[in-house]
Design an enzyme around this catalytic site. Structure first.
Site, PDB file in Angstrom:
ATOM      1  N   CYS A   1       0.813  -1.225   0.000  1.00 42.79           N
ATOM      2  CA  CYS A   1       0.000   0.000   0.000  1.00 42.79           C
ATOM      3  C   CYS A   1       0.843   1.270   0.000  1.00 42.79           C
ATOM      4  O   CYS A   1       0.340   2.359  -0.318  1.00 42.79           O
ATOM      5  CB  CYS A   1      -0.942   0.003   1.192  1.00 42.79           C
ATOM      6  SG  CYS A   1      -2.007  -1.442   1.230  1.00 42.79           S
TER       7      CYS A   1
ATOM      8  N   HIS B   1      -3.560   7.200   2.393  1.00 39.97           N
ATOM      9  CA  HIS B   1      -3.933   5.882   1.874  1.00 39.97           C
ATOM     10  C   HIS B   1      -5.343   5.550   2.348  1.00 39.97           C
ATOM     11  O   HIS B   1      -5.695   5.784   3.501  1.00 39.97           O
ATOM     12  CB  HIS B   1      -2.926   4.859   2.397  1.00 39.97           C
ATOM     13  CG  HIS B   1      -3.319   3.446   2.142  1.00 39.97           C
ATOM     14  ND1 HIS B   1      -3.758   3.007   0.917  1.00 39.97           N
ATOM     15  CD2 HIS B   1      -3.345   2.348   2.969  1.00 39.97           C
ATOM     16  CE1 HIS B   1      -4.030   1.711   0.985  1.00 39.97           C
ATOM     17  NE2 HIS B   1      -3.793   1.298   2.222  1.00 39.97           N
TER      18      HIS B   1
ATOM     19  N   ASN C   1      -9.997  -0.555  -0.255  1.00 37.39           N
ATOM     20  CA  ASN C   1      -8.543  -0.377  -0.212  1.00 37.39           C
ATOM     21  C   ASN C   1      -7.951  -0.916  -1.521  1.00 37.39           C
ATOM     22  O   ASN C   1      -7.980  -2.126  -1.749  1.00 37.39           O
ATOM     23  CB  ASN C   1      -7.999  -1.138   1.000  1.00 37.39           C
ATOM     24  CG  ASN C   1      -6.494  -1.017   1.152  1.00 37.39           C
ATOM     25  OD1 ASN C   1      -5.797  -0.555   0.246  1.00 37.39           O
ATOM     26  ND2 ASN C   1      -5.982  -1.450   2.286  1.00 37.39           N
TER      27      ASN C   1
HETATM   28  N1  ACO Z   1     -18.303  -9.228   8.871  1.00 37.28           N
HETATM   29  C1  ACO Z   1     -18.747  -9.564  10.088  1.00 37.28           C
HETATM   30  N2  ACO Z   1     -17.930  -9.874  11.103  1.00 37.28           N
HETATM   31  C2  ACO Z   1     -16.610  -9.846  10.857  1.00 37.28           C
HETATM   32  C3  ACO Z   1     -16.086  -9.515   9.597  1.00 37.28           C
HETATM   33  C4  ACO Z   1     -16.995  -9.203   8.591  1.00 37.28           C
HETATM   34  N3  ACO Z   1     -16.582  -8.865   7.355  1.00 37.28           N
HETATM   35  N4  ACO Z   1     -14.741  -9.571   9.663  1.00 37.28           N
HETATM   36  C5  ACO Z   1     -14.428  -9.929  10.912  1.00 37.28           C
HETATM   37  N5  ACO Z   1     -15.549 -10.116  11.630  1.00 37.28           N
HETATM   38  C6  ACO Z   1     -15.650 -10.519  13.007  1.00 37.28           C
HETATM   39  C7  ACO Z   1     -14.442 -11.271  13.464  1.00 37.28           C
HETATM   40  O1  ACO Z   1     -14.566 -12.644  13.175  1.00 37.28           O
HETATM   41  C8  ACO Z   1     -14.447 -11.021  14.962  1.00 37.28           C
HETATM   42  O2  ACO Z   1     -15.390 -11.872  15.520  1.00 37.28           O
HETATM   43  P1  ACO Z   1     -15.137 -12.548  16.969  1.00 37.28           P
HETATM   44  O3  ACO Z   1     -15.041 -11.397  17.938  1.00 37.28           O
HETATM   45  O4  ACO Z   1     -16.333 -13.395  17.171  1.00 37.28           O
HETATM   46  O5  ACO Z   1     -13.852 -13.299  16.840  1.00 37.28           O
HETATM   47  C9  ACO Z   1     -15.000  -9.614  15.040  1.00 37.28           C
HETATM   48  O6  ACO Z   1     -15.687  -9.350  13.813  1.00 37.28           O
HETATM   49  C10 ACO Z   1     -13.918  -8.553  15.199  1.00 37.28           C
HETATM   50  O7  ACO Z   1     -14.615  -7.395  15.449  1.00 37.28           O
HETATM   51  P2  ACO Z   1     -13.909  -6.093  15.932  1.00 37.28           P
HETATM   52  O8  ACO Z   1     -12.822  -6.385  16.913  1.00 37.28           O
HETATM   53  O9  ACO Z   1     -14.961  -5.123  16.361  1.00 37.28           O
HETATM   54  O10 ACO Z   1     -13.250  -5.589  14.579  1.00 37.28           O
HETATM   55  P3  ACO Z   1     -12.361  -4.334  14.427  1.00 37.28           P
HETATM   56  O11 ACO Z   1     -13.064  -3.126  14.954  1.00 37.28           O
HETATM   57  O12 ACO Z   1     -10.974  -4.609  14.906  1.00 37.28           O
HETATM   58  O13 ACO Z   1     -12.325  -4.189  12.854  1.00 37.28           O
HETATM   59  C11 ACO Z   1     -10.929  -4.474  10.974  1.00 37.28           C
HETATM   60  C12 ACO Z   1     -11.688  -5.180  12.094  1.00 37.28           C
HETATM   61  C13 ACO Z   1     -11.914  -3.720  10.103  1.00 37.28           C
HETATM   62  C14 ACO Z   1     -10.213  -5.533  10.158  1.00 37.28           C
HETATM   63  C15 ACO Z   1      -9.918  -3.488  11.598  1.00 37.28           C
HETATM   64  O14 ACO Z   1      -9.111  -4.138  12.544  1.00 37.28           O
HETATM   65  C16 ACO Z   1      -9.059  -2.842  10.550  1.00 37.28           C
HETATM   66  O15 ACO Z   1      -9.507  -2.100   9.719  1.00 37.28           O
HETATM   67  N6  ACO Z   1      -7.737  -3.060  10.603  1.00 37.28           N
HETATM   68  C17 ACO Z   1      -6.854  -2.514   9.636  1.00 37.28           C
HETATM   69  C18 ACO Z   1      -6.761  -3.476   8.534  1.00 37.28           C
HETATM   70  C19 ACO Z   1      -6.467  -2.843   7.212  1.00 37.28           C
HETATM   71  O16 ACO Z   1      -6.805  -1.724   6.934  1.00 37.28           O
HETATM   72  N7  ACO Z   1      -5.865  -3.649   6.390  1.00 37.28           N
HETATM   73  C20 ACO Z   1      -5.619  -3.258   5.057  1.00 37.28           C
HETATM   74  C21 ACO Z   1      -4.249  -3.501   4.651  1.00 37.28           C
HETATM   75  S1  ACO Z   1      -3.115  -2.585   5.564  1.00 37.28           S
HETATM   76  C22 ACO Z   1      -3.310  -1.065   5.152  1.00 37.28           C
HETATM   77  O17 ACO Z   1      -3.708  -0.790   4.068  1.00 37.28           O
HETATM   78  C23 ACO Z   1      -3.000  -0.080   6.164  1.00 37.28           C
END
Ligand code: ACO
Length: 320
Positions: A114, A247, A277
């Protein structure tokens, strides 16, 4: 002194748009979950006939048009991509051929996920400052959805395909004021597509694996840090920034960074809701959006920043 100036921008998004509701029909998720956690409402996904160099070509043509240059004027092509058309030749070479450039000008790819576009911008800037290149085409292009496991709701809802391009040209007044790049490979395991092809067979798991929470925390920390580094180097404060072009990974990362920096949201480009993204394409797509929608006007100062797998991160200050 020779400096780089931004002469034009262009972008391209594939026609096919996939909404959160459409994804919720195939994987256990919901529009509400995706929007509230990421700000994403939809993403564009390539047509089966399109490769990364096709997306790059469309964006490059638009950038050349806006720079009022022809492809033959270009004497360097740098493509940032994580999803090249093939193992080799590079996507930049394939793009060069598609643009009909026969000058023998150098063309190569850069891989910093990214942060790739910021790496590419910095490399092109150094060619221009060294006096060896007059017009550089810098592209971020991805068919990132090819790297997804569509059964993994943790990752498949986050990404999209697209391309953005800029033309940088030599000038006696600075446009690109500075760039700053970083990497720390000790974090490789937190965000990776840990697979490769050996004798035609996939080895490992060449799809995105991610510790979302750890990525989130790291992203918010280093984006703020690297933005401050480029501002301090130029003896500027965040109030001098007319337009913040981060980004586009997650609206909460974008808003938290803007808040830490003290940049009001009316000065922040936020395209993630419509595009997801798009990895290396996200910053040039957002920059092109800002210029075409007059969020960023000639003479104004843009702050570009990104973070991605590696981890890699970086920022740039650009007077347009
Ligand atoms: N739909 C429904 N539930 C989901 C989904 C989905 N698509 N994805 C995950 N879950 C569930 C998980 O299984 C987990 O369930 P559990 O608690 O029963 O195990 C739960 O949701 C996790 O929920 P939260 O902790 O509230 O999620 P969070 O607020 O941490 O959000 C996310 C998750 C969106 C991935 C966040 O951590 C994030 O955006 N991180 C950055 C990741 C990113 O941007 N990556 C891109 C590449 S790197 C970059 O570009 C910077």
């Amino acid at each position: 002194m020779i400096y780089s100036r931004l002469m034009g921008t262009g972008s391209y998004l594939p026609e096919r748009q996939v909404t959160n509701e459409m994804l919720a029909q195939t994987v256990d998720t919901s529009d509400e979950w995706i929007r509230s956690r990421t700000g994403i409402a939809q993403r564009h996904i390539r047509d089966s006939s399109q490769s990364t160099s096709d997306l790059a070509y469309e964006a490059a043509q638009r950038a050349l048009e806006s720079a009022q240059l022809s492809a033959d004027d270009i004497d360097l092509i740098v493509v940032a991509t994580t999803t090249p058309d093939m193992a080799f030749p590079s996507t930049a070479c394939l793009l060069q051929a598609k643009l009909g450039i026969r000058s023998g000008a150098p063309a190569f790819d850069i891989q910093a996920v990214c942060t790739g576009f910021l790496y590419a911008l910095s490399v092109a800037d150094q060619f221009i400052r060294a006096g060896t290149v007059r017009h550089a085409l810098v592209v971020g292009a991805e068919t990132f959805t090819d790297l997804l496991d569509w059964q993994d709701r943790n990752t498949c809802v986050l990404f999209g395909d697209g391309a953005g391009a800029v033309v940088l040209s030599a000038a006696d007044q600075p446009g690109l004021l500075t760039t700053r790049l970083h990497a720390d490979g000790h974090y490789a395991h937190l965000l990776a597509a840990p697979g490769k092809f050996v004798q035609g067979q996939a080895q490992g798991s060449p799809v995105v694996h991610m510790d979302g929470g750890a990525v989130f925390k790291f992203a918010v920390k280093v984006l703020d840090q690297v933005c401050r580094e480029v501002l301090e180097e130029q003896h500027l404060s965040a109030s001098a920034v007319d337009c913040f072009v981060p980004h586009q990974a997650n609206i909460r990362i974008i808003d938290a960074t803007a808040h830490k920096m003290g940049i009001s949201l009316d000065r922040v480009v936020r395209t993630v809701s419509q595009q997801g993204n798009t990895s290396a394409a996200s910053v040039p797509l957002a920059l092109d959006h800002a210029l075409r929608h007059q969020l960023l006007q000639p003479g104004q100062l843009a702050l570009l920043a990104a973070v991605g797998g590696g981890f890699t991160w970086g920022a740039a200050l650009l007077r347009v």
